[in-house]
Design a protein around this motif. Structure first.
Motif, PDB file in Angstrom:
ATOM      1  N   TYR A 392     -16.045   5.189 -19.132  1.00 36.34           N
ATOM      2  CA  TYR A 392     -16.029   4.005 -18.264  1.00 36.34           C
ATOM      3  C   TYR A 392     -15.106   4.220 -17.066  1.00 36.34           C
ATOM      4  O   TYR A 392     -15.484   3.965 -15.914  1.00 36.34           O
ATOM      5  CB  TYR A 392     -15.586   2.796 -19.081  1.00 36.34           C
ATOM      6  N   ASP A 393     -13.888   4.691 -17.304  1.00 41.94           N
ATOM      7  CA  ASP A 393     -12.932   4.885 -16.208  1.00 41.94           C
ATOM      8  C   ASP A 393     -13.348   6.024 -15.283  1.00 41.94           C
ATOM      9  O   ASP A 393     -13.187   5.929 -14.057  1.00 41.94           O
ATOM     10  CB  ASP A 393     -11.527   5.147 -16.767  1.00 41.94           C
ATOM     11  N   TYR A 399      -9.813   8.565 -12.258  1.00 42.28           N
ATOM     12  CA  TYR A 399      -9.810   9.866 -12.914  1.00 42.28           C
ATOM     13  C   TYR A 399      -8.580  10.111 -13.785  1.00 42.28           C
ATOM     14  O   TYR A 399      -8.687  10.647 -14.892  1.00 42.28           O
ATOM     15  CB  TYR A 399      -9.943  10.981 -11.872  1.00 42.28           C
ATOM     16  N   THR A 400      -7.407   9.740 -13.309  1.00 39.06           N
ATOM     17  CA  THR A 400      -6.183   9.976 -14.091  1.00 39.06           C
ATOM     18  C   THR A 400      -6.246   9.226 -15.422  1.00 39.06           C
ATOM     19  O   THR A 400      -5.980   9.789 -16.493  1.00 39.06           O
ATOM     20  CB  THR A 400      -4.947   9.514 -13.313  1.00 39.06           C
ATOM     21  N   LEU A 406      -9.855  10.597 -22.304  1.00 41.19           N
ATOM     22  CA  LEU A 406     -10.724  11.691 -22.746  1.00 41.19           C
ATOM     23  C   LEU A 406      -9.963  12.671 -23.632  1.00 41.19           C
ATOM     24  O   LEU A 406     -10.438  13.053 -24.713  1.00 41.19           O
ATOM     25  CB  LEU A 406     -11.316  12.414 -21.528  1.00 41.19           C
ATOM     26  N   LEU A 407      -8.782  13.066 -23.177  1.00 39.69           N
ATOM     27  CA  LEU A 407      -8.003  14.040 -23.950  1.00 39.69           C
ATOM     28  C   LEU A 407      -7.481  13.424 -25.249  1.00 39.69           C
ATOM     29  O   LEU A 407      -7.364  14.116 -26.259  1.00 39.69           O
ATOM     30  CB  LEU A 407      -6.853  14.578 -23.094  1.00 39.69           C
ATOM     31  N   GLU A 408      -7.184  12.133 -25.229  1.00 44.23           N
ATOM     32  CA  GLU A 408      -6.779  11.451 -26.467  1.00 44.23           C
ATOM     33  C   GLU A 408      -7.939  11.439 -27.461  1.00 44.23           C
ATOM     34  O   GLU A 408      -7.762  11.681 -28.659  1.00 44.23           O
ATOM     35  CB  GLU A 408      -6.344  10.011 -26.164  1.00 44.23           C
ATOM     36  N   SER A 409      -9.144  11.156 -26.960  1.00 42.68           N
ATOM     37  CA  SER A 409     -10.319  11.139 -27.827  1.00 42.68           C
ATOM     38  C   SER A 409     -10.597  12.528 -28.391  1.00 42.68           C
ATOM     39  O   SER A 409     -10.877  12.682 -29.591  1.00 42.68           O
ATOM     40  CB  SER A 409     -11.544  10.647 -27.041  1.00 42.68           C
ATOM     41  N   HIS A 434     -13.423  18.945 -12.027  1.00 44.17           N
ATOM     42  CA  HIS A 434     -12.861  19.025 -10.675  1.00 44.17           C
ATOM     43  C   HIS A 434     -11.810  17.947 -10.411  1.00 44.17           C
ATOM     44  O   HIS A 434     -11.031  18.056  -9.453  1.00 44.17           O
ATOM     45  CB  HIS A 434     -13.976  18.913  -9.629  1.00 44.17           C
ATOM     46  N   THR A 435     -11.772  16.912 -11.245  1.00 49.59           N
ATOM     47  CA  THR A 435     -10.798  15.834 -11.044  1.00 49.59           C
ATOM     48  C   THR A 435      -9.557  16.011 -11.911  1.00 49.59           C
ATOM     49  O   THR A 435      -8.599  15.254 -11.782  1.00 49.59           O
ATOM     50  CB  THR A 435     -11.421  14.463 -11.379  1.00 49.59           C
TER      51      THR A 435
END
Length: 466
Positions: A392-393, A399-400, A406-409, A434-435
């Motif tokens: 969603y974000d 992106y931050t 994402l990394l937590e998931s 890229h982000t």
């Protein structure tokens, strides 16, 4: 302490070395001097209570004399259940698992003690001493593996229950191994076992299995319900199931609705919701039954909103959000589904996320068991929730924040070992690489290293099972 020594010899040496009398040692331990003298002279066996007092009087760590006790008073004498049972319980309290293993293996040479050992395992299981109980269940099960006894099936059921944890590969193996034993259980235990198996397969996302088990549980529950309350009622009934019979019928509907939700057929899911939204057929009228009927009504309301939302009816969001505010146990599943719908239909739910900002922050500590969901289902759900937050974000160019989720998931799905969210996270990261910052890329690289290690471990795990 020499292996060839005895408790009697150790006690006698201690008294001599310390220069004290038997009477003084008796005062220190609260044991009659005559009893101590009889023990030293070999004229009296040592009871469990006396064993612990003697060890404490000698200044030894709890359980230090247990190995000697096994050799002296269990292996080298005729089996004595009045001595063995309290010893097993005490070993369990002290986590002396090797001692339990030695004693149980010895006692299983005398198959007449299998029922008593099973009952002891049940007592330990009830006290939460699962590792100790598992040793006994395994030995009793091995002794009856060529039979079709209900006790064998119960042993396997308990071993399945004990085995379920965070490792999804282990959970899958435990479920598939236990499945063939379900029909050997008594009628009452079958219902609970089918529910537990269905929940396990749901956390593994094996939806065909969930559907089959839920349908089987519902059919069996209906037969038993008719026998208890209908025209074909039986005058005598055996053991009652863990919960009210009607709940197994209802839960079969709930699980089958969930299956059709996962398959994307929300109309079919809503049909099953309608089956448990009206419980006028329920005969039970106890306080517990009334409480559970209210709970079912609550589920029907929540899932009605949920499946309408997933079918694209966005106008139910305000009603669903109001419901979630009143039912904190449903917040995780509710927010997850709202995010899934938002990502699928591309609409903005920032106002919803802001409304539950504090609850979202708290979910990291609370997700181990949410509402009525099992720990495994809640853990899987939390990993998916984080992935949907990330998606969603990232789609909103945040992106931050998106990379953080994402990394937590990904980190959490790696912990679950075998969780398919890992693939979703990898796909998202590569799409938005890229982000990512250099720190994000380094963390991602480390997590992929853990994934590789887990896959190697998985290969070894299945090789060992072959």
């Amino acid at each position: 302490m020499k292996e060839t020594t005895t408790i009697r010899a150790e006690l006698e040496q201690y008294i001599r070395r310390e220069g004290i009398t038997i009477s003084k040692f008796g005062e220190n331990t609260g044991i009659n001097a005559g009893t101590i003298s009889a023990i030293i002279n070999g004229n009296r066996p040592i009871a469990m209570l006396l064993l612990d007092r003697i060890g404490a009087g000698m200044g030894l760590e709890e359980g230090s004399l247990y190995e000697l006790y096994i050799d002296e008073f269990i292996r080298n004498t005729a089996p004595n259940w009045r001595r063995v049972r309290p010893f097993l319980h005490r070993c369990a309290e002290l986590d002396k698992l090797d001692c339990i293993k030695q004693v149980v293996e010895f006692m299983m040479d005398y198959l007449i003690y299998a029922p008593a050992l099973f009952e002891t395992a049940e007592e330990l299981f009830g006290k939460g001493k699962h590792e100790a109980a598992a040793i006994i269940y395994k030995n009793v099960s091995d002794s009856e593996k060529y039979q079709h006894s209900e006790r064998l099936a119960l042993c396997q059921y308990r071993l399945f229950t004990i085995a379920i944890g965070d490792d999804q590969d282990e959970n899958l193996w435990a479920a598939t191994h236990f499945e063939s034993f379900v029909d050997r259980l008594g009628e009452a235990d079958q219902l609970e076992a089918l529910k537990d198996l269905a929940n396990t397969y749901a956390s593994l996302r094996r939806w065909d299995k969930v559907e089959w088990l839920a349908e089987k549980m519902g059919q069996k529950a209906k037969v038993q319900y008719e026998q208890k309350y209908g025209n074909t009622r039986r005058s005598e009934r055996g053991k009652e199931p863990k919960g009210p019979l009607f709940m197994y019928i209802v839960y079969s509907y709930v699980m089958r609705a969930g299956v059709w939700d996962e398959r994307g057929d929300y109309q079919k899911a809503l049909e099953y919701v309608s089956l448990y939204s009206d419980l006028s057929w329920v005969k039970e009228d106890t306080e517990e039954a009334r409480r559970l009927k209210a709970l079912c009504s609550n589920w029907a309301e929540a899932n009605g909103y949920l499946y309408q939302l997933m079918s694209g009816s966005l106008d139910v969001i305000p009603l669903y959000v109001d419901y979630l505010e009143k039912n904190e146990g449903e917040i995780l599943v509710g927010l997850h589904k709202i995010l899934v719908a938002a990502n699928r239909y591309d609409f903005n739910v920032d106002h919803v996320l802001q409304r539950f900002e504090k609850q979202i922050e708290a979910l990291a500590d609370q997700h181990t068991k949410v509402g009525t969901y099992t720990e495994q289902m809640s853990a899987d759900l939390y990993a998916r929730f984080l992935a949907e937050m990330a998606c969603y974000d990232l789609n909103k160019d945040r992106y931050t924040k998106g990379m953080k989720f994402l990394l937590e998931s990904l980190s959490y799905s790696v912990m679950l070992n075998g969780n398919p969210v890992t693939i979703r996270c990898v796909g998202l990261f590569e799409k938005y690489r890229h982000t990512a910052s250099s720190e994000d890329k380094e963390e991602y690289k480390n997590l992929l290293g853990e994934v590789e290690y887990i896959h190697d471990k998985k290969d070894r795990f299945y090789s060992a099972r072959i």
